[in-house]
Enzyme design. Structure first.
Site, PDB file in Angstrom:
ATOM      1  N   CYS A  79      -8.563   4.754  -3.567  1.00  0.00           N
ATOM      2  CA  CYS A  79      -7.828   5.281  -4.727  1.00  0.00           C
ATOM      3  C   CYS A  79      -8.142   6.711  -5.115  1.00  0.00           C
ATOM      4  O   CYS A  79      -7.234   7.511  -5.313  1.00  0.00           O
ATOM      5  CB  CYS A  79      -8.074   4.380  -5.926  1.00  0.00           C
ATOM      6  SG  CYS A  79      -7.257   2.799  -5.724  1.00  0.00           S
ATOM      7  N   PRO A  93      -0.216   4.736   1.096  1.00  0.00           N
ATOM      8  CA  PRO A  93      -1.185   5.716   1.598  1.00  0.00           C
ATOM      9  C   PRO A  93      -0.694   7.154   1.432  1.00  0.00           C
ATOM     10  O   PRO A  93       0.485   7.379   1.146  1.00  0.00           O
ATOM     11  CB  PRO A  93      -1.297   5.368   3.081  1.00  0.00           C
ATOM     12  CG  PRO A  93      -0.071   4.606   3.420  1.00  0.00           C
ATOM     13  CD  PRO A  93       0.421   3.967   2.177  1.00  0.00           C
ATOM     14  N   ASN A  95       0.819  -1.222   0.000  1.00  0.00           N
ATOM     15  CA  ASN A  95       0.000   0.000   0.000  1.00  0.00           C
ATOM     16  C   ASN A  95       0.849   1.267   0.000  1.00  0.00           C
ATOM     17  O   ASN A  95       1.974   1.271   0.478  1.00  0.00           O
ATOM     18  CB  ASN A  95      -1.010  -0.009   1.151  1.00  0.00           C
ATOM     19  CG  ASN A  95      -0.433  -0.595   2.407  1.00  0.00           C
ATOM     20  OD1 ASN A  95       0.543  -1.325   2.377  1.00  0.00           O
ATOM     21  ND2 ASN A  95      -1.017  -0.256   3.533  1.00  0.00           N
ATOM     22  N   ALA A 109      -6.535   8.439 -15.077  1.00  0.00           N
ATOM     23  CA  ALA A 109      -7.768   7.651 -15.256  1.00  0.00           C
ATOM     24  C   ALA A 109      -8.650   7.803 -14.015  1.00  0.00           C
ATOM     25  O   ALA A 109      -9.846   8.114 -14.114  1.00  0.00           O
ATOM     26  CB  ALA A 109      -7.432   6.180 -15.500  1.00  0.00           C
ATOM     27  N   LEU A 163      -2.996   7.675 -12.622  1.00  0.00           N
ATOM     28  CA  LEU A 163      -3.499   8.799 -11.821  1.00  0.00           C
ATOM     29  C   LEU A 163      -4.577   9.556 -12.593  1.00  0.00           C
ATOM     30  O   LEU A 163      -5.600   9.969 -12.034  1.00  0.00           O
ATOM     31  CB  LEU A 163      -2.367   9.772 -11.474  1.00  0.00           C
ATOM     32  CG  LEU A 163      -1.230   9.257 -10.597  1.00  0.00           C
ATOM     33  CD1 LEU A 163      -0.261  10.392 -10.265  1.00  0.00           C
ATOM     34  CD2 LEU A 163      -1.772   8.670  -9.301  1.00  0.00           C
TER      35      LEU A 163
END
Ligand code: UDX
Ligand code: UDX
Length: 464
Positions: free
Chosen positions: A278, A95, A93, A225, A223
């Site tokens: 996302c 974050p 991940n 999309a 990013l």
């Protein structure tokens, strides 16, 4: 090296929502490859070995069962996995940073860099590294720099292969994707590595759907999309606020504009606000990137997508408060749906968390109902202890409630017996449909005060 039974050994570091389903699909479609998924979490790896998987995703369990123990393996031995594999997918991940430079916007890359160093330490042969997590542009270059600092004479090629799978439909998205994007350096060795990844997906996806590009286009496309998808939701949500004022119906507007093929009808469902791990993170990443290059107008443009989303969620709570005579203290409010969308147990960035917190600030008696996400809800809201009630059964949740608020668009909420629910509720009984999934006229006839998104409320009493 592992047994000769397999043509290739693939590894994935990070057994989460992205790594687990992606690798299960590759293993299922490519029995000739040995696929291992590793994770630092013992608990997660243990769960992947049972029928009680650590994440809920329709079709995932069947997929995992079809190849687990045959060519799909789960382990916590990261070093062994690295040693044995020639291709390593990374889906740890990333974050948003909560501290220091770029806090609140840029990605926290500490796990990513740690993973690069793990690979460097444990490797004793050349590898192809596949970035599967969504990352800021230029991460591939940074990773290559770290990896090239090895004194073992090893060669590492970093390929970007962003995931475009949406939770709830991840298995379908993996099986029949609109496209798979694979970006690499445009050098001879870069293109060779890229082709190896193309060949994995070509086992089940038509070549026409396998797009190649340079590393940075690939990283940026992911990013962009997600930012475009989120932008559509914020656009329709902003219009929903206007519809409520002018007696228009946002569903009718969405339908009318969506029929224009140039606009298209997808992602035009007005809602209480988008959530998920996302959208917000990726937009903020894009914003940070633009700011870094001094593109402040561009950054502000994209940042507004997030602002409209926050506005939409807070507007929803304000409407609840206002409709219920400006006081919800001690009123029982049943939240139907806590996951960030239907068909998932994932609650990251869910609008329901914000809604709940706001209702708790007003000292409402909140009851949360969800068919899959109660466990995560309890974790997210642990600071409230027993002050929040959890009821998987929506009928029990609504019993004695002053209001029901639909926050997640689970199908099951469309077909509940709303007459029965009405009879069990306090009067006047309010419904706030944060997803516009119910038959509002029918509810109004039953007796409810109905507050949809993007159309004026249907109310029996009008104080004006
Ligand atoms: C995602 C994606 O990879 C990214 O594209 C998306 O934007 C958000 O994060 P996801 O699979 O949804 O990953 O996250 P999560 O379910 O949290 O899984 C990540 C896994 O990596 C966790 O199981 C975590 O334990 C593991 N991990 C993390 C490691 O194995 N090693 C680390 O150093 C850090
Ligand atoms: C998204 C992208 O769709 C996927 O391609 C990417 O790889 C990961 O991020 P995901 O976050 O899983 O996937 O779900 P998505 O279906 O995109 O929904 C995101 C949020 O937007 C949810 O909260 C959903 O309820 C909301 N949404 C979606 C709306 O409010 N209205 C819509 O019309 C569509």
């Amino acid at each position: 090296m592992a047994s000769k039974k397999f043509k290739k050994n693939l590894l994935c570091i990070g057994a989460g929502y992205v790594g687990g389903p992606t690798m299960a699909m590759i293993a299922h479609k490519c029995p000739q490859y040995k696929v291992t998924v590793v994770d630092v979490s013992n608990e997660k790896i243990a769960a992947w070995q049972t029928d009680n998987l650590p994440i809920y995703e329709p079709g995932l369990l069947e997929l995992v069962k079809s190849c687990r123990g045959k060519n799909l393996f789960f382990s916590t031995d990261v070093d062994k996995g690295i040693k044995e594999s020639e291709i390593i997918f990374i889906s740890v991940n990333t974050p948003t940073k909560t501290f220091g430079e770029g806090a609140g916007k840029s990605a926290d890359l500490q796990y990513w860099e740690k993973t690069a160093r793990d690979i460097l330490r444990a490797s004793d042969s050349d590898k192809i590294i596949v970035e599967r997590s969504t990352l800021p542009v230029k991460t591939a270059i940074a990773m290559e720099r770290i990896l090239s600092l090895n004194e073992k004479g090893l060669n590492f090629e970093v390929v970007s292969n962003p995931e475009f799978l949406a939770e709830g439909t991840a298995i379908k998205d993996l099986e029949k994707p609109d496209r798979v994007l694979i970006g690499s350096k445009e050098t001879e060795s870069g293109i060779k590595a890229r082709n190896k990844i193309v060949n994995i997906y070509a086992n089940w996806i038509p070549r026409t759907h396998l797009i190649t590009s340079n590393q940075m286009s690939s990283e940026l496309s992911k990013l962009v999309a997600n930012s475009f998808l989120a932008q559509r939701i914020s656009s329709i949500n902003s219009i929903s606020a206007l519809c409520e004022k002018v007696d228009a119906d946002v569903n009718e507007v969405a339908n009318a504009i969506g029929k224009d093929k140039r606009i298209g009808d997808k992602f035009l469902n007005a809602s209480v606000g988008f959530g998920g791990s996302c959208f917000k993170k990726d937009i903020l990443n894009l914003v940070y990137l633009c700011e870094t290059f001094g593109l402040y107008e561009v950054a502000a443009y994209w940042e507004n997508i997030v602002k409209i989303n926050d506005y939409q969620t807070s507007r929803f709570v304000q409407n609840i408060n206002k409709a219920m005579f400006n006081t919800i203290t001690n009123k029982r409010i049943a939240i139907f749906g806590y996951a960030f969308k239907a068909n998932t147990s994932d609650t990251r960035e869910t609008a329901a968390l914000y809604v709940t917190r706001k209702l708790m600030t007003e000292r409402a008696h909140v009851v949360i109902s969800d068919p899959k996400a109660i466990k995560n809800a309890k974790k997210d809201l642990k600071e409230y202890g027993n002050d929040i009630e959890y009821q998987e059964d929506p009928y029990k949740a609504a019993k004695g409630a002053h209001a029901v608020a639909i926050v997640t668009e689970w199908d099951m909420y469309k077909t509940l017996d709303y007459e029965k629910i009405y009879r069990s509720m306090e009067k006047p009984a309010f419904i706030f449909d944060g997803r516009n999934i119910l038959d509002h006229e029918k509810l109004f006839k039953i007796g409810y005060e109905v507050h949809p998104i993007g159309r004026p409320p249907l109310v029996h009493f009008n104080e004006g």
